[in-house]
Design an enzyme around this catalytic site. Sequence first.
Site, short mmCIF file in Angstrom:
data_model
loop_
_atom_site.label_atom_id
_atom_site.label_comp_id
_atom_site.label_asym_id
_atom_site.label_seq_id
_atom_site.Cartn_x
_atom_site.Cartn_y
_atom_site.Cartn_z
N ARG A 293 0.82 -1.06 0.03
CA ARG A 293 0.09 0.08 -0.10
C ARG A 293 0.84 1.24 -0.03
NH1 ARG A 293 -3.66 -2.07 4.76
NH2 ARG A 293 -2.61 -4.26 4.38
N ASP B 23 14.61 -0.24 1.41
CA ASP B 23 15.31 -0.32 2.45
C ASP B 23 16.45 -1.39 2.29
OD1 ASP B 23 15.90 -0.42 5.31
OD2 ASP B 23 14.00 -1.50 5.72
N GLY C 57 16.20 -3.66 0.31
CA GLY C 57 16.07 -3.86 -1.46
C GLY C 57 15.50 -5.27 -1.63
N THR D 203 12.18 -6.57 -0.96
CA THR D 203 11.05 -6.85 -1.57
C THR D 203 11.40 -6.33 -2.97
OG1 THR D 203 10.16 -5.73 0.38
CG2 THR D 203 8.93 -6.06 -1.48
N LYS E 164 17.15 4.24 1.67
CA LYS E 164 17.99 3.97 2.80
C LYS E 164 19.30 2.97 2.42
CE LYS E 164 14.47 3.25 6.45
NZ LYS E 164 13.91 2.48 7.34
N ARG F 43 -0.13 6.60 7.51
CA ARG F 43 0.20 6.69 6.10
C ARG F 43 -0.51 7.97 5.80
NH1 ARG F 43 1.47 1.72 3.94
NH2 ARG F 43 0.49 -0.07 4.81
P1 IMP Z 1 12.99 -3.85 1.95
O1 IMP Z 1 12.45 -5.02 1.08
O2 IMP Z 1 13.70 -4.03 3.03
O3 IMP Z 1 13.56 -2.75 0.67
O4 IMP Z 1 11.60 -3.20 2.41
C1 IMP Z 1 10.66 -2.42 1.57
C2 IMP Z 1 9.42 -2.25 2.21
O5 IMP Z 1 9.54 -2.35 3.82
C3 IMP Z 1 8.89 -0.83 1.64
O6 IMP Z 1 8.29 -0.94 0.92
C4 IMP Z 1 8.25 -0.34 3.05
O7 IMP Z 1 6.82 -0.96 3.25
C5 IMP Z 1 8.77 -1.21 4.36
N1 IMP Z 1 9.56 -0.10 4.88
C6 IMP Z 1 10.95 -0.18 5.03
N2 IMP Z 1 11.80 0.85 5.67
C7 IMP Z 1 10.64 1.35 6.23
C8 IMP Z 1 10.36 2.80 7.05
O8 IMP Z 1 11.36 3.51 7.43
N3 IMP Z 1 9.16 2.93 7.40
C9 IMP Z 1 7.98 2.32 6.70
N4 IMP Z 1 8.12 1.28 6.21
C10 IMP Z 1 9.17 0.62 5.88
#
Ligand code: IMP
Length: 177
Positions: A45, A105, A107, A109, A133, A167
Amino acid sequence: MPDTGITDILVSEDQIKEIVKRLGAEVTEHYRNTERELVVIGLLRGSFVFMADLVREIKLPMVMDFMTVSSYGDGTVSSGDVKIIMDLDTSIEGRDVLLVEDIVDTGNTFSKVIRMLQNRNPNSLKICTFLNKPECRTADVEIDFCGMDIPNEFVVGYGLDYAQLYRNLPYIGIKGQ
Ligand code: IMP
Ligand code: MG
């Protein structure tokens, strides 16, 4: 006013507007000579607020679609697992696709979603994220359009949640522990 648990504002409403304008201009310039309309895909979302603003700054014909993948559950730590909860309606084969995300974050996902979408043979696939990040990266993700690099803090607002809350904040805030 109830205690929001927000310790600091990291990106103000005005800064958000500037960033989105710049990204819209970059995307418009990049796809200027593309023959067929762009397919803009938002990951739900989190990306819905950013995407709503971004598409209005992209001055090109486009269609939009959304996809939901699971990543974090309701916590602040990535589980490392990604699965499709709701898939696209649109076929992206041979199309130019812009994937829109709220934040990259680890990466994890994103790299998995990118791999899934690449398997559908788009003509091109580019990545646009509002926040990045870089310190947290564990998976290889090449970002084509990036709003802003931020430090390793848990942030909320402008589509980003903590346990589905926050949100609707019009700015990006740092969520204290
Ligand atoms: P990744 O797979 O670690 O890159 O995470 C990606 C997903 O985690 C993003 O699409 C967000 O939904 C969630 N996410 C990562 N960091 C944050 C944050 O600081 N605040 C809120 N959601 C986060
Ligand atoms: Mg997300």
